[in-house]
Design an enzyme around this catalytic site. Structure first.
Site, PDB file in Angstrom:
ATOM      1  N   TYR A   1      13.547  -0.449   4.439  1.00 26.65           N
ATOM      2  CA  TYR A   1      13.255   0.987   4.351  1.00 26.65           C
ATOM      3  C   TYR A   1      13.147   1.620   5.726  1.00 26.65           C
ATOM      4  CZ  TYR A   1      12.236   0.807  -0.637  1.00 26.65           C
ATOM      5  OH  TYR A   1      12.329   0.682  -1.987  1.00 26.65           O
TER       6      TYR A   1
ATOM      7  N   LYS B   1     -19.228 -10.442  -1.959  1.00 29.17           N
ATOM      8  CA  LYS B   1     -18.632  -9.111  -2.132  1.00 29.17           C
ATOM      9  C   LYS B   1     -17.111  -9.190  -1.929  1.00 29.17           C
ATOM     10  CE  LYS B   1     -19.402  -6.138   1.415  1.00 29.17           C
ATOM     11  NZ  LYS B   1     -20.250  -5.379   2.367  1.00 29.17           N
TER      12      LYS B   1
END
Ligand SMILES: Cc1ncc(COP(=O)(O)O)c(C=O)c1O
Length: 391
Positions: free
Chosen positions: A262, A37
């Site tokens: 940022y 998965k």
């Protein structure tokens, strides 16, 4: 594209995967069902599936229909799909002969109607919730469902499973789940019809902590990919299979007091030689991956790393400065003066959050076997090749 042209990439060591498989096999009396998965836990499901197929694994498990279809577009394999199908997905399950896990009577009835219409036998596994509190039939609904199953002509019961939410830390609860599951097994045996179905429950943690849960097969992801679900040591050495790499793309010295990145949440405390790597949160770099291996790495590296996040240059750790950007991150090169543009650095991150857009480079016995990028399998020279003939 040759490997040198990638600005970031993930190296997968197939020999390490092989070693983990061998150790699992040596410690298991029952077959292993490899779980692929989440893009094989970030390893790139198509190549891992082809590799496992070549090793003789006749069945693999994935989470969803989309994951199964992606693998099937590269390599044909029987696939158990661990989450229940939506009704709208059932035709594709039949078309590709996928094995659904059924968690409700409604879903089973819809599948039976379609299988009848198409005159196509479908194998299913039934999931029972023995305590997870998520997918599965309530335990008391299993026998009533099995009583009507023989009337669903094209439905073949291949197995019954349950799942453990806390096998790594709550032995008492996990044992109570197993007891309930075994009681159901006894009750089902007394029905007579279902003698040869597969009963399965164990994931990696239960594989290690509760051998009685191994039953007819074990569903293994974490251990296969070289990680331990437990904080304590595993009985065998796990081989590392996965490593995220990138290169320094820019270096500059910032004066004291200059903000970085940022939000301007970091300011240099002195003139600082700063480097930039082309990796950010769009590639999966989060600053707090909480997986056990990440904690272990932090512990192994000692107190020094407390509260601070690092990437790793061959000559030493590089502290991350300021916020991780979408695609760029700044690092402090002060303690590694020899670092230069183009140097490779290793980035720690949770493997399942690493973007599937990042190229995967597969090594076997130390040499590049193939690459996977942009939904294509590539030779070490960058030519598109077929996975079918590779292993
Ligand atoms: C139903 C089921 N079984 C088995 C596994 C494999 O678990 P692990 O990675 O702990 O081996 C998973 C993975 O989450 C799962 O969802």
């Amino acid at each position: 594209m040759a490997t040198q042209a990638y600005s970031c990439w993930i190296e997968i060591d197939l020999s390490a995967l092989d070693e983990n498989l061998t150790n699992l096999e040596n410690h298991s009396k029952v077959p292993i069902l490899p779980v692929l998965k989440s893009d094989a836990y970030g390893h790139g499901a198509p190549v891992v599936a082809a590799f496992l197929k070549n090793k003789g694994y006749a069945l693999i498990a994935v989470s969803s229909l989309d994951e199964a279809l992606e693998i099937l577009s590269f390599v044909p394999l029987p696939i158990l799909v661990l989450t229940p199908p939506l009704q709208s997905q059932l035709p594709l399950f039949l078309q590709h002969r996928l094995i659904p896990i059924i968690s409700s009577l409604e879903s089973l009835s819809a599948l039976a109607v379609l299988a009848e219409k198409k005159r196509q036998p479908v194998t299913i596994h039934l999931k029972v919730d023995t305590g997870f509190g998520r997918l599965g039939l309530a335990p008391e609904d299993l026998l009533p469902l099995l009583n009507i199953l023989p009337r669903m002509q094209n439905i073949e019961l291949g197995g019954i499973l349950t799942h453990f939410p806390a096998a790594a830390k709550d032995r008492h609860f996990t044992e109570s789940q197993l007891r309930l599951f075994l009681e159901l097994k006894d009750q089902v045996s007394s029905l007579g019809n279902y003698g040869d179905i597969l009963w399965h429950a164990a994931n990696s943690a239960a594989f290690l902590t509760l051998p009685a849960s191994h039953l007819d097969l074990v569903r293994i992801g974490t251990l296969l990919y070289g990680q331990s679900p437990l904080v304590r040591q595993t009985p065998w050495k796990l081989a590392p299979t996965w490593c995220f790499k990138t290169r320094l793309i820019h270096i500059r010295t910032l004066p004291k007091g200059h903000s970085v990145g940022y939000g301007r949440i970091y300011r240099t405390k002195k003139p600082t030689r700063m480097g930039v790597i082309p990796v950010g949160y769009s590639h999966g770099l989060e600053l707090e991956p909480l997986s056990t291996p990440w904690r272990q790495v932090k512990q192994a590296l000692g107190q020094e790393l407390k509260g601070q996040h690092y990437v790793f240059h061959p000559q030493g750790p590089l502290p991350i400065l300021g916020r991780v950007g979408m695609g760029l991150t700044s690092v402090d090169l002060s303690k590694v003066p020899q670092a230069k543009v183009g140097d490779t650095v290793t980035v720690l991150m949770r493997r399942v959050t690493a973007s599937s857009k990042v190229p995967r480079i597969y090594y076997q016995a130390g040499v590049i076997k193939c690459m996977f990028w942009n939904q294509q399998v590539l030779s070490p020279q960058g030519r598109v090749i077929s996975l079918k003939s590779l292993f």
